[in-house]
Design a protein around this motif. Structure first.
Motif, PDB file in Angstrom:
ATOM      1  N   GLN A 139     -11.679  24.569  -0.788  1.00  0.00           N
ATOM      2  CA  GLN A 139     -12.932  25.291  -0.571  1.00  0.00           C
ATOM      3  C   GLN A 139     -13.986  24.291  -0.094  1.00  0.00           C
ATOM      4  O   GLN A 139     -14.605  23.580  -0.882  1.00  0.00           O
ATOM      5  CB  GLN A 139     -13.392  25.992  -1.853  1.00  0.00           C
ATOM      6  N   ARG A 140     -14.157  24.196   1.201  1.00  0.00           N
ATOM      7  CA  ARG A 140     -15.116  23.278   1.795  1.00  0.00           C
ATOM      8  C   ARG A 140     -16.341  24.091   2.215  1.00  0.00           C
ATOM      9  O   ARG A 140     -16.381  24.654   3.308  1.00  0.00           O
ATOM     10  CB  ARG A 140     -14.501  22.547   2.990  1.00  0.00           C
ATOM     11  N   LEU A 141     -17.315  24.175   1.340  1.00  0.00           N
ATOM     12  CA  LEU A 141     -18.499  24.989   1.592  1.00  0.00           C
ATOM     13  C   LEU A 141     -19.490  24.193   2.426  1.00  0.00           C
ATOM     14  O   LEU A 141     -19.888  23.086   2.060  1.00  0.00           O
ATOM     15  CB  LEU A 141     -19.146  25.408   0.269  1.00  0.00           C
ATOM     16  N   GLY A 142     -19.891  24.764   3.544  1.00  0.00           N
ATOM     17  CA  GLY A 142     -20.882  24.136   4.405  1.00  0.00           C
ATOM     18  C   GLY A 142     -22.231  24.817   4.291  1.00  0.00           C
ATOM     19  O   GLY A 142     -22.338  25.954   3.832  1.00  0.00           O
ATOM     20  N   LEU A 143     -23.271  24.105   4.707  1.00  0.00           N
ATOM     21  CA  LEU A 143     -24.635  24.635   4.683  1.00  0.00           C
ATOM     22  C   LEU A 143     -25.159  24.784   6.099  1.00  0.00           C
ATOM     23  O   LEU A 143     -25.117  23.835   6.887  1.00  0.00           O
ATOM     24  CB  LEU A 143     -25.566  23.692   3.916  1.00  0.00           C
ATOM     25  N   ILE A 144     -25.642  25.974   6.426  1.00  0.00           N
ATOM     26  CA  ILE A 144     -26.422  26.177   7.646  1.00  0.00           C
ATOM     27  C   ILE A 144     -27.816  26.579   7.213  1.00  0.00           C
ATOM     28  O   ILE A 144     -28.000  27.596   6.538  1.00  0.00           O
ATOM     29  CB  ILE A 144     -25.800  27.238   8.564  1.00  0.00           C
ATOM     30  N   GLN A 145     -28.787  25.768   7.590  1.00  0.00           N
ATOM     31  CA  GLN A 145     -30.175  25.993   7.185  1.00  0.00           C
ATOM     32  C   GLN A 145     -31.020  26.293   8.418  1.00  0.00           C
ATOM     33  O   GLN A 145     -31.086  25.484   9.338  1.00  0.00           O
ATOM     34  CB  GLN A 145     -30.700  24.747   6.463  1.00  0.00           C
ATOM     35  N   ILE A 146     -31.637  27.468   8.429  1.00  0.00           N
ATOM     36  CA  ILE A 146     -32.564  27.843   9.500  1.00  0.00           C
ATOM     37  C   ILE A 146     -33.963  27.608   8.951  1.00  0.00           C
ATOM     38  O   ILE A 146     -34.413  28.311   8.043  1.00  0.00           O
ATOM     39  CB  ILE A 146     -32.371  29.311   9.917  1.00  0.00           C
ATOM     40  N   ASP A 147     -34.657  26.631   9.514  1.00  0.00           N
ATOM     41  CA  ASP A 147     -35.862  26.142   8.852  1.00  0.00           C
ATOM     42  C   ASP A 147     -36.710  25.376   9.860  1.00  0.00           C
ATOM     43  O   ASP A 147     -36.187  24.753  10.792  1.00  0.00           O
ATOM     44  CB  ASP A 147     -35.454  25.214   7.697  1.00  0.00           C
ATOM     45  N   HIS A 148     -38.015  25.408   9.660  1.00  0.00           N
ATOM     46  CA  HIS A 148     -38.936  24.608  10.466  1.00  0.00           C
ATOM     47  C   HIS A 148     -38.805  23.126  10.129  1.00  0.00           C
ATOM     48  O   HIS A 148     -39.149  22.265  10.937  1.00  0.00           O
ATOM     49  CB  HIS A 148     -40.370  25.070  10.179  1.00  0.00           C
TER      50      HIS A 148
END
Length: 343
Positions: free
Chosen positions: A170-179
């Motif tokens: 389980q390789r959980l990645g982060l996608i962050q939509i942010d200023h």
């Protein structure tokens, strides 16, 4: 009155049971979803919870009011599926043909927060998010409503913990939509855990690598060494300017490709301050040069081809937006993500 009473002849609850209600009525749950206690959510596809915490605000507090505002704004969509039906729809903004499809949603209310104790808040939130994932089916997705962005560290950790209990791959990645990148190491006001360090703290979790992280929509100034370091370590960055120059589809394609290869699941974190302040003024940080609402909608839609294991939307602070449009945008982003099905 006799004529009026005659109007009631032959009527019953069944007469009105299937009639859509106006958008301002209904319980204050996300899209009018039924309430369910943690651990008793059945096989719902989406489990919603609020995290009304803004104890690490540095600029303008008020994000603790975000979960309630998003829920209230979402009620306008609660009858869409009843009033529109599951027909083919044509999006005149994008040209896409799609349909809205029903999906099961339950709202667990708000998780435990301790306004003057951030560490205890993060312990509680991570524990309860883990329970949300554990208690659902394998396809269940938690939807979290913030709260300042510091909660993103706890919500991610809760999802990661639950997924790892299900298997070693389980390789959980982060996608962050942010200023912003939210990659600060330490705050002189708040210490190591605050709204500007959540992504860095996530990067330090066991097994996390920065190539499993993507930052989309950045438009703020940042330390050059930090920016160069993220690139050197393999993090994926697409700025708001790049989305505008290349278009969302083209700019997003390499991120989708590489994240699909390096991650088995994705946690999607949306900070509403990714939007320009002229679009969404109801947030703690005034953002100049940010995304438009349409660009944010297109980015989220594009990312849904990935295996999303959890989603949050944070930093809505309704007290700064008397029009209510910031919370309304947040609600519509969630509605389209949860109920739009591409044909």
């Amino acid at each position: 009155m006799s004529d009026y009473l005659d109007m009631l002849e032959g009527l019953s609850l069944d007469t009105f049971a299937g009639t859509p209600r106006p958008g301002w009525s209904g319980p204050d749950t996300l899209f009018g979803a039924p309430l369910a206690p943690l651990g008793a959510t059945g096989d719902a596809r989406y489990i919603v919870a609020g995290v009304p915490f803004d104890g690490t605000a540095s600029s303008r507090p008020g994000a603790a009011e975000g979960p309630r505002a998003i829920r209230r704004a979402s009620l306008v969509f609660s009858s869409y599926l009843d009033s529109l039906g599951e027909h083919e729809m044509h999006d005149t903004r994008t040209g896409e043909v799609f349909r809205y499809a029903r999906s099961s949603v339950v709202d667990c209310g708000d998780l435990h927060v301790f306004p003057s104790d951030p560490l205890r808040t993060f312990q509680a939130v991570a524990t309860e998010v883990r329970a949300m994932v554990r208690g659902g089916a394998s396809t269940t997705m938690p939807i979290l409503l913030g709260g300042d962005h510091s909660i993103g560290f706890a919500t991610f950790a809760g999802v990661m913990s639950a997924l790892r209990e299900r298997g070693t791959d389980q390789r959980l990645g982060l996608i962050q939509i942010d200023h912003h990148f939210d990659f600060g190491a330490h705050s002189a006001i708040h210490g190591p855990i605050y709204h500007g360090s959540n992504a860095r703290r996530i990067s330090e979790l066991p097994g996390m690598e920065r190539r499993q992280m993507a930052f989309l929509g950045a438009a703020n100034v940042t330390r050059k060494a930090q920016f160069d370091g993220l690139i050197a370590d393999g993090a994926h960055i697409v700025t708001a300017r790049e989305f505008r120059r290349r278009g969302v589809t083209e700019a997003l394609a390499p991120v989708i490709d590489t994240m699909a290869k390096s991650c088995s699941a994705i946690y999607l974190s949306i900070d509403i301050d990714c939007l320009d302040a002229s679009v969404a003024p109801g947030t703690g940080h005034v953002s100049i040069g940010g995304l438009t609402a349409g660009e944010l909608m297109d980015i989220v839609a594009g990312l849904l081809v990935l295996p999303i294991a959890g989603m949050e939307i944070v930093e809505v602070a309704p007290r700064y937006d008397p029009t209510g449009r910031t919370a309304q945008i947040a609600a519509q982003v969630l509605f389209e993500a949860l109920f739009r099905a591409t044909l």
